[in-house]
Design an enzyme around this catalytic site. Structure first.
Site, PDB file in Angstrom:
ATOM      1  N   ARG A 131       0.813  -1.222   0.000  1.00  0.00           N
ATOM      2  CA  ARG A 131       0.000   0.000   0.000  1.00  0.00           C
ATOM      3  C   ARG A 131       0.842   1.266   0.000  1.00  0.00           C
ATOM      4  NH1 ARG A 131      -3.025  -3.398   3.637  1.00  0.00           N
ATOM      5  NH2 ARG A 131      -1.890  -2.357   5.282  1.00  0.00           N
ATOM      6  N   GLU A 174       5.748  -6.954  16.799  1.00  0.00           N
ATOM      7  CA  GLU A 174       5.120  -7.230  18.082  1.00  0.00           C
ATOM      8  C   GLU A 174       5.118  -8.725  18.389  1.00  0.00           C
ATOM      9  OE1 GLU A 174       1.075  -5.828  20.416  1.00  0.00           O
ATOM     10  OE2 GLU A 174       1.407  -5.292  18.329  1.00  0.00           O
TER      11      GLU A 174
END
Length: 177
Positions: A58, A95
């Site tokens: 994107r 994460e």
């Protein structure tokens, strides 16, 4: 133009508890995209940007037209094995795991003035990796521009004192925000 009206909120995607901010309605509107490019370019028009660097996929949607708008080169950053020439790789922690990004080793010249671009600033891991790749090649990173910022995830904190432009901010994961 209220760009937030072109973002669709989809709860529990890609997994429960996540509020996905979908840019496809924005991509469907030529007028919204023109406005996005105008607003993203404005803070950097006189900054001497020589390259716009964006990560797939994107980021490419916004990075390439922004590079044209600023009269700058476009530099793609990709997942390993996708670029055909000699590359420099950066492994970074996420994460829950790790990832890697690559850039052609000759994509940026020492002293180039680089603007980092992506559709979304969340935790900042991907754009921080892009920043490190640009710095390794001797670039002067001028700033980073995003269409959307999930401010509650504090991704800005990973980008130091760089100039950051985000067009739409969400302070919470609330679908009504």
């Amino acid at each position: 133009m209220d760009l937030k009206t072109y973002i669709r909120s989809i709860p529990d995607f890609p997994k429960p508890g996540i509020m996905f901010r979908d840019i496809t309605p924005m991509l469907k509107s030529a007028n919204a995209m023109k406005e996005v490019m105008r607003r993203m370019a404005e803070p950097y028009r006189d900054a001497g940007i020589t390259s716009v660097l964006a990560a797939e996929a994107r980021g490419f949607v916004f990075g390439a037209p922004l590079a044209m708008e600023l009269g700058a080169a476009f530099v793609p950053v990709r997942k390993p094995g996708k670029l055909p020439h000699k590359t420099e790789t950066l492994h970074y922690d996420l994460e829950y795991g790790s990832d890697a990004l690559e850039i052609h080793e000759d994509a940026i010249e020492k002293g180039d003035r680089v603007l980092l671009v992506d559709d979304l600033l969340a935790t900042g891991g991907t754009i921080e990796a892009c920043m490190k790749l640009a710095n390794r090649q001797g670039a002067d990173v001028v700033g980073a521009a995003f269409v959307i910022e999930l401010a509650f995830l504090n991704g800005r904190s990973r980008l130091g004192d760089y100039d950051i432009c985000s067009l739409i901010e969400y302070q919470t994961e609330d679908a009504n925000e």
